[in-house]
Scaffold this active site. Structure first.
Site: not given
Length: 431
Positions: A299, A56
């Site tokens: 992640d 992200h």
């Protein structure tokens, strides 16, 4: 420019020369000819660049946390040469226009990249699937804690459309109906490092993950879709994915941290899914070693220190990890806890196969010259101040890692062991 790595040791134990020309590996063997640049590997370990299929990088909408430039610098310094960004930005990547906007920002990346589309009630599949989509990524199945959450009917529709387009569906699998609401009553109400961070693990129960994995693979089987379970945090979740014919990933924080670290981490240890018991962490690691886990992905979800210092129920979920994934795994390989070949497979080879990147993930003739040179004996302490992410902190503070001596993307050095080299020149892997 041609580059020759002399006497490099590959993950399978072979020592050989590796020649690179025009961004491609042209020879793996015993090269006797000269090159424009010769690197004396001196039997140091040469690996294919890691592919992190779950990051992200926060643009557009949240550049105070991370940008494509800072996130990709962090990736390069950690031996990651390709990243795949997830759709929950602002605006979310659920339409063709939003996809194009993110792709224009990704041009500021030092490493190669892919962009995932996503699903919300406002998604536009016709325009989204018309783009060079990497995957239908981090589809939030039955997760009521974010703007990306969707109901079962929309999930089934999205999976069916993805199957028609031959696109992998990456599922965030947690069933919010199984969250333990009584955990809020047990919260001590502290803030920052004074919070009872273990309550978060009690709240988002392990049972909620396994149940959602089972539902996801059932829908996938009904539509013949390729289901990939993101950040699987429990051995039960891995087993459910394997039993249902899905692939799965695990994160470094679920492999190296557990609820026993919650008190020290405080809200810096809040992530979704949360940390699990030490027993479950150890079982998850064993499944990685044994081959039940397909890939490791970070992640990577950075937040500012100010955001993380909020109370447990207000602090955002997520931790940075793109720069420390490969170093942490290489340290465990150095100790003999996992084979170097297995590290190579779960960070590069398997990722390339899973997401259809036929020119990446291997050190072989004709493959992209995305390479990482490391000295397995040159381990060092992980310190947030030394890392390149914009957030400036790490949940792995004080642990030991083996960091790259050299990182190449497309045959060009992007990290020389001390500094990022050159301007952003990463390419879209779906171009």
């Amino acid at each position: 420019m041609s580059t020759l790595f002399r006497d490099a040791r590959l993950a399978d134990g072979r020592t050989c020369d590796v020649r690179v020309e025009a961004g491609t590996i042209t020879d793996v063997g015993d090269a006797n000819d000269d090159a424009d640049r010769v690197v004396d590997a001196d039997e140091r370990l040469l690996l294919p660049g890691a592919i992190d299929a779950h990051v992200h990088f926060r643009e557009p909408g949240h550049s105070q946390k991370e940008t494509w430039r800072t996130g990709s610098r962090s990736a390069a310094a950690g031996g990651v040469t390709t990243v795949v960004d997830q759709p929950n930005t602002t605006p979310p990547t659920v339409t063709g226009d939003a996809f194009d906007e993110k792709l224009s920002l990704a041009a500021d990346s030092h490493v190669d990249y892919g962009v995932n589309g996503g699903v919300t009630p406002d998604w536009d599949p016709d325009s989204l699937f018309d783009r060079p989509l990497f995957a239908l990524g981090e589809v939030f199945l039955a997760d009521s804690t974010g703007d990306m959450g969707i109901d079962a009917d929309l999930f089934a529709e999205a999976v069916e459309r993805a199957a028609e387009a031959d696109v992998v569906v990456t599922v965030h699998a947690e069933d919010a109906d199984l969250f333990d609401e009584t955990a809020r009553e047990r919260d001590a109400g502290g803030v920052g490092r004074d919070a009872d961070a273990d309550v978060w693990s009690q709240y988002r129960s392990a049972e909620a993950e396994a149940a959602a994995v089972e539902r996801a693979v059932e829908v996938g089987a009904a539509t013949d879709a390729s289901i990939h379970i993101a950040h699987t945090s429990t051995p039960e979740g891995v087993d459910a994915a394997v039993a249902g014919g899905a692939t799965c990933e695990v994160t470094p924080h679920h492999l190296f941290l557990s609820r026993e670290d919650a008190t020290e981490l405080g809200t810096y240890g809040r992530m979704n899914p949360p940390l699990r018991s030490e027993e479950r962490r150890a079982a998850l690691w064993q499944r990685l070693v044994d081959g039940d886990v397909d890939i490791v992905a970070t992640d990577h979800a950075p937040h500012t220190v100010e955001e993380k210092e909020n109370g447990l129920w207000d602090a955002p979920s997520g931790v940075p990890g793109v720069e420390t994934m490969l170093p942490l795994l290489l340290e465990r390989a150095r100790r003999g806890d996992i084979a170097y070949e297995r590290v190579r497979d779960v960070t590069a080879t398997n990722v390339a196969e899973l997401f259809d990147l036929p020119e990446k993930g291997r050190i072989a003739e004709g493959y992209d010259a995305d390479l990482v040179l490391v000295d397995p004996e040159d381990e060092r302490e992980i310190r947030g101040d030394d890392l390149h992410s914009k957030c400036g902190w790490t949940p792995f503070e004080g642990m030991t890692g083996v960091f790259p001596s050299l990182t190449l993307v497309g045959g060009e050095v992007v990290y020389d062991g001390e500094e990022i080299v050159g301007e952003p020149s990463g390419a879209n892997v779906r171009r």
